[in-house]
Design a protein around this motif. Structure first.
Motif, short mmCIF file in Angstrom:
data_model
loop_
_atom_site.label_atom_id
_atom_site.label_comp_id
_atom_site.label_asym_id
_atom_site.label_seq_id
_atom_site.Cartn_x
_atom_site.Cartn_y
_atom_site.Cartn_z
N LYS A 85 -43.42 74.00 37.98
CA LYS A 85 -44.41 74.39 36.97
C LYS A 85 -45.11 75.69 37.36
N VAL A 86 -45.41 75.84 38.64
CA VAL A 86 -46.04 77.08 39.10
C VAL A 86 -45.10 78.26 38.88
N LEU A 87 -43.83 78.10 39.24
CA LEU A 87 -42.85 79.18 39.04
C LEU A 87 -42.63 79.46 37.55
N GLU A 88 -42.65 78.42 36.76
CA GLU A 88 -42.48 78.59 35.31
C GLU A 88 -43.71 79.28 34.70
N LYS A 89 -44.91 78.89 35.14
CA LYS A 89 -46.13 79.50 34.61
C LYS A 89 -46.19 80.99 34.92
N SER A 90 -45.67 81.38 36.08
CA SER A 90 -45.64 82.80 36.43
C SER A 90 -44.44 83.52 35.81
N LYS A 91 -43.69 82.79 35.01
CA LYS A 91 -42.53 83.32 34.26
C LYS A 91 -41.37 83.73 35.15
N LEU A 92 -41.34 83.21 36.37
CA LEU A 92 -40.19 83.48 37.24
C LEU A 92 -39.01 82.59 36.88
N LEU A 93 -39.29 81.45 36.24
CA LEU A 93 -38.24 80.52 35.82
C LEU A 93 -38.32 80.29 34.33
N ILE A 94 -37.16 80.04 33.75
CA ILE A 94 -37.05 79.65 32.35
C ILE A 94 -36.53 78.22 32.31
N ARG A 95 -37.24 77.36 31.58
CA ARG A 95 -36.85 75.95 31.49
C ARG A 95 -36.01 75.74 30.23
N ASN A 96 -34.92 74.98 30.38
CA ASN A 96 -34.07 74.58 29.27
C ASN A 96 -34.00 73.07 29.24
N LYS A 97 -34.13 72.49 28.04
CA LYS A 97 -34.05 71.04 27.91
C LYS A 97 -32.67 70.67 27.37
N ASN A 98 -32.00 69.78 28.10
CA ASN A 98 -30.69 69.28 27.70
C ASN A 98 -30.79 67.76 27.56
N GLY A 99 -31.08 67.29 26.36
CA GLY A 99 -31.28 65.85 26.18
C GLY A 99 -32.55 65.42 26.87
N ARG A 100 -32.41 64.52 27.85
CA ARG A 100 -33.58 64.04 28.60
C ARG A 100 -33.78 64.77 29.92
N SER A 101 -32.89 65.66 30.26
CA SER A 101 -33.02 66.37 31.54
C SER A 101 -33.35 67.85 31.31
N TYR A 102 -33.90 68.44 32.36
CA TYR A 102 -34.28 69.85 32.31
C TYR A 102 -33.47 70.63 33.34
N SER A 103 -33.18 71.86 32.99
CA SER A 103 -32.58 72.78 33.95
C SER A 103 -33.41 74.05 33.95
N PHE A 104 -33.27 74.80 35.04
CA PHE A 104 -34.04 76.03 35.20
C PHE A 104 -33.11 77.17 35.57
N LYS A 105 -33.49 78.36 35.12
CA LYS A 105 -32.79 79.58 35.55
C LYS A 105 -33.85 80.63 35.85
N ALA A 106 -33.51 81.57 36.70
CA ALA A 106 -34.44 82.64 37.06
C ALA A 106 -34.54 83.63 35.91
N ASP A 107 -35.74 84.17 35.71
CA ASP A 107 -35.96 85.17 34.67
C ASP A 107 -35.83 86.56 35.28
N PRO A 108 -34.79 87.29 34.94
CA PRO A 108 -34.57 88.61 35.55
C PRO A 108 -35.66 89.62 35.22
N LYS A 109 -36.37 89.45 34.10
CA LYS A 109 -37.44 90.39 33.75
C LYS A 109 -38.57 90.35 34.78
N GLN A 110 -38.95 89.16 35.19
CA GLN A 110 -40.03 89.04 36.17
C GLN A 110 -39.58 89.55 37.54
N ILE A 111 -38.34 89.29 37.88
CA ILE A 111 -37.82 89.76 39.15
C ILE A 111 -37.75 91.30 39.15
#
Length: 143
Positions: A85-111
C-alpha cells in the motif's frame, strides 16, 4: 508532445564562481512536486519495500502471494500488504485486480522521476569535479 513527467526539473541560476582559490557554487533547483518526490523516497527508505520493488520490476508483474513468499518467515501477510500500500500510494506500483486476487507491476513513470532526480546531481557533481580538476591542473602548470 512529451509526457509531463519528463520535464521534472527546471534549472535556475547555476553559477560557478572563482574567487581567489575558493570555489563557490550557487545552484537552485525547482522541482515540480516536492510531495511526490518525498513520497517516493520515503517509500524507498525501507529495505523490504526496496526489495519488493526490485523483485516486481524484474518479473514485470507479481501476485500478492508471490511477493509475500520470501518474507512469510519474518512477517505476516498484513505487514506485506501494508508495504504494498505504501508503494502503491507513492505510485511506484500499479495494482491490477484479477478476480479475487491482486497483482502488482512497477510504474516506469515514477522510476523515471527518481532517475531524473539522481541524474541531475550526477551531472552537477561531474561538472563541479571537472571544474575542480581544471582549476588544480591550472595551478600545477602555473608553478
Amino acid at each position: 508532445m512529451g509526457a509531463p513527467y519528463i520535464e521534472t526539473f527546471s534549472y535556475i541560476n547555476l553559477h560557478l564562481l572563482f574567487i581567489g582559490t575558493v570555489l563557490l557554487f550557487n545552484q537552485m533547483v525547482k522541482y515540480n512536486s516536492h510531495q511526490e518526490l518525498d513520497s517516493i523516497f520515503s517509500s524507498l527508505a525501507d529495505p523490504t519495500r526496496r526489495d519488493i520493488l526490485i523483485r516486481i520490476a524484474q518479473e514485470d508483474t507479481l501476485t500478492v502471494n508471490d511477493i509475500a513468499k520470501p518474507y512469510l518467515d519474518d512477517m505476516s501477510l498484513p505487514a506485506i500488504s501494508k508495504h504494498l500500500k505504501v508503494l502503491e500510494k507513492s505510485k511506484l506500483l500499479i495494482r491490477n485486480k484479477n478476480g479475487r486476487s491482486y497483482s502488482f507491476k512497477a510504474d516506469p513513470k515514477q522510476i523515471l522521476i527518481i532517475e531524473q532526480y539522481i541524474s541531475f546531481f550526477r551531472k552537477f557533481w561531474n561538472t563541479q569535479l571537472d571544474a575542480l580538476e581544471a582549476f588544480l591542473e591550472k595551478g600545477v602548470k602555473d608553478k
